[in-house]
Design an enzyme around this catalytic site. Structure first.
Site, PDB file in Angstrom:
ATOM      1  N   GLY A 262     -39.544  58.039  14.780  1.00 37.08           N
ATOM      2  CA  GLY A 262     -39.085  56.782  15.430  1.00 37.08           C
ATOM      3  C   GLY A 262     -40.298  56.240  16.182  1.00 37.08           C
TER       4      GLY A 262
ATOM      5  CB  VAL B 123     -39.617  58.138  21.144  1.00 37.22           C
ATOM      6  CG1 VAL B 123     -40.109  59.206  22.255  1.00 37.22           C
ATOM      7  CG2 VAL B 123     -38.525  57.030  22.056  1.00 37.22           C
TER       8      VAL B 123
ATOM      9  CG  ASP C  84     -38.510  61.011  10.424  1.00 36.62           C
ATOM     10  OD1 ASP C  84     -38.368  60.819  11.609  1.00 36.62           O
ATOM     11  OD2 ASP C  84     -37.328  60.992   9.842  1.00 36.62           O
TER      12      ASP C  84
ATOM     13  NE  ARG D 120     -26.273  54.686  26.568  1.00 36.50           N
ATOM     14  CZ  ARG D 120     -25.858  54.620  27.670  1.00 36.50           C
ATOM     15  NH1 ARG D 120     -24.400  54.429  27.800  1.00 36.50           N
ATOM     16  NH2 ARG D 120     -26.621  53.994  28.689  1.00 36.50           N
TER      17      ARG D 120
ATOM     18  CG  ASN E 148     -28.881  61.899  19.139  1.00 34.36           C
ATOM     19  OD1 ASN E 148     -28.935  61.617  17.966  1.00 34.36           O
ATOM     20  ND2 ASN E 148     -29.124  61.178  20.345  1.00 34.36           N
TER      21      ASN E 148
ATOM     22  CG  ASN F 182     -31.842  59.482  26.143  1.00 35.43           C
ATOM     23  OD1 ASN F 182     -31.764  60.270  27.107  1.00 35.43           O
ATOM     24  ND2 ASN F 182     -32.214  58.162  26.047  1.00 35.43           N
TER      25      ASN F 182
ATOM     26  CG  HIS G   5     -33.482  60.526  31.474  1.00 32.43           C
ATOM     27  ND1 HIS G   5     -34.174  59.799  32.299  1.00 32.43           N
ATOM     28  CD2 HIS G   5     -33.350  60.277  30.370  1.00 32.43           C
ATOM     29  CE1 HIS G   5     -34.598  58.651  31.492  1.00 32.43           C
ATOM     30  NE2 HIS G   5     -34.379  58.963  30.341  1.00 32.43           N
TER      31      HIS G   5
END
EC number: 1.1.1.37
Length: 314
Positions: free
Chosen positions: A14, A16, A36, A85, A98, A123, A178
């Site tokens: 993706g 990131v 991926d 998110r 996740n 995340n 975080h």
């Protein structure tokens, strides 16, 4: 004897993941494999990035795949796979989605790259790092979470902007989770050694601290359909470079605490640590004052709450 090149596996193609691969290849810290489940995305982005090599003049090889055997013998594995998110989605809901992805990823890492250093970016980062650490069973030196490098970069960027000075001369760190309870350490922030509190009013500093805490949401609000990727990716590569070049960098990273700062329940929380060729080579004893300790404890509690949401997933 031929010198073995470093190998960096990036899990997730993706925004990131592909940007992480970009920074890593550009900085020539090693050859890069992007993995991926969408093989087309991994291969297509890898080819595109590789074709920039003659212009940017980097010799890192870049390969895309959907097969875990292609990450074999990776020195560093960076986990970016996962859903961002979405607006209106709670962090708890994101944990469930996740966690399943991280579980599959960790099985692949354990099988094919059992000696790697693992950097968790997806995340909610703190809880995914805790989960990855549990699944992998690696020592804490080799499983790290990337929140602090990103949050500290945002904090320093905002300070540089406010003072109209070079980002190079701003030193500041953010510890804790975080998320909204992160702790920018104002007392330890300086510009070329001058304390920030000598340079800005309390109100301006408070505004920067608040903006740092909500910086991810600010970006998400503008993008509408996604979340930040340039700075998170660069934060992960900063950590990978410190390991691969044995730099002994002192960086804010999430690490499993074994009694440090009073945390004994295997939580991973952002602290200052020395990062080098053995991974996490020591936690720096930040002498926190009473206010900072209280803030840090709130941060720890925020991680603890999210970890309890993880227990309901399994």
């Amino acid at each position: 004897m031929a010198h073995k090149r470093n190998k960096i596996a990036v899990i997730g193609a993706g925004f990131v993941g592909s940007t992480t691969a970009h920074w890593a290849a550009q900085k020539e810290i090693g050859d890069v494999v992007i993995l991926d489940i969408n093989e087309g995305a991994a291969i297509g982005k890898s080819l595109d990035l590789f074709q920039a090599a003659p212009i940017e003049m980097f010799d890192s090889k870049v390969k895309g795949t959907n097969k875990y055997e292609d990450i074999a013998d990776s020195d560093v594995v960076i986990i970016t796979a996962g859903m961002p998110r979405k607006p209106g989605m709670s962090r708890d809901e994101l944990v469930g989605v996740n966690a399943k992805i991280v579980k599959d990823v960790c099985e692949g890492i354990k099988k094919y790259a059992p000696n790697s250093f693992v950097i968790v970016v997806c995340n909610p980062m703190d809880v995914m790092a805790v989960y990855a650490k549990q699944l992998l069973g690696f020592p804490r030196e080799r499983v790290l979470g990337m929140g602090g490098c990103l949050d500290s970069a945002r904090y320093r960027a905002f300070i540089a902007e406010e003072l109209n000075v070079s980002v190079k001369d701003v030193t500041g760190i953010v510890v804790g989770n975080h998320g909204d309870a992160m702790v920018p350490l104002v007392r330890m922030t300086s510009v070329s050694g001058i304390p920030l509190t000598d340079l800005l009013s309390a109100e301006k500093i408070a505004a920067i601290v608040q903006r740092t805490k909500t910086a991810g949401a600010e970006i998400g609000g503008h993008l509408k359909t996604g979340s930040a990727y340039y700075a998170p990716a660069r934060g992960a590569v900063e950590m990978a470079e410190a390991i691969l070049k044995d730099q002994k960098r002192v960086l804010p990273v999430a690490v499993e605490l074994h009694g440090e700062f009073g945390v004994n329940d295997k939580l991973m929380v952002g602290v200052l640590a020395k990062i080098g060729g053995k991974g996490m080579e020591g936690i720096i004893d930040m002498k926190l004052n009473a206010d900072e300790k209280a803030e840090f404890e709130k941060s720890v509690e925020a991680v603890r709450t999210l970890v309890s949401a993880l227990k309901t997933v399994n």
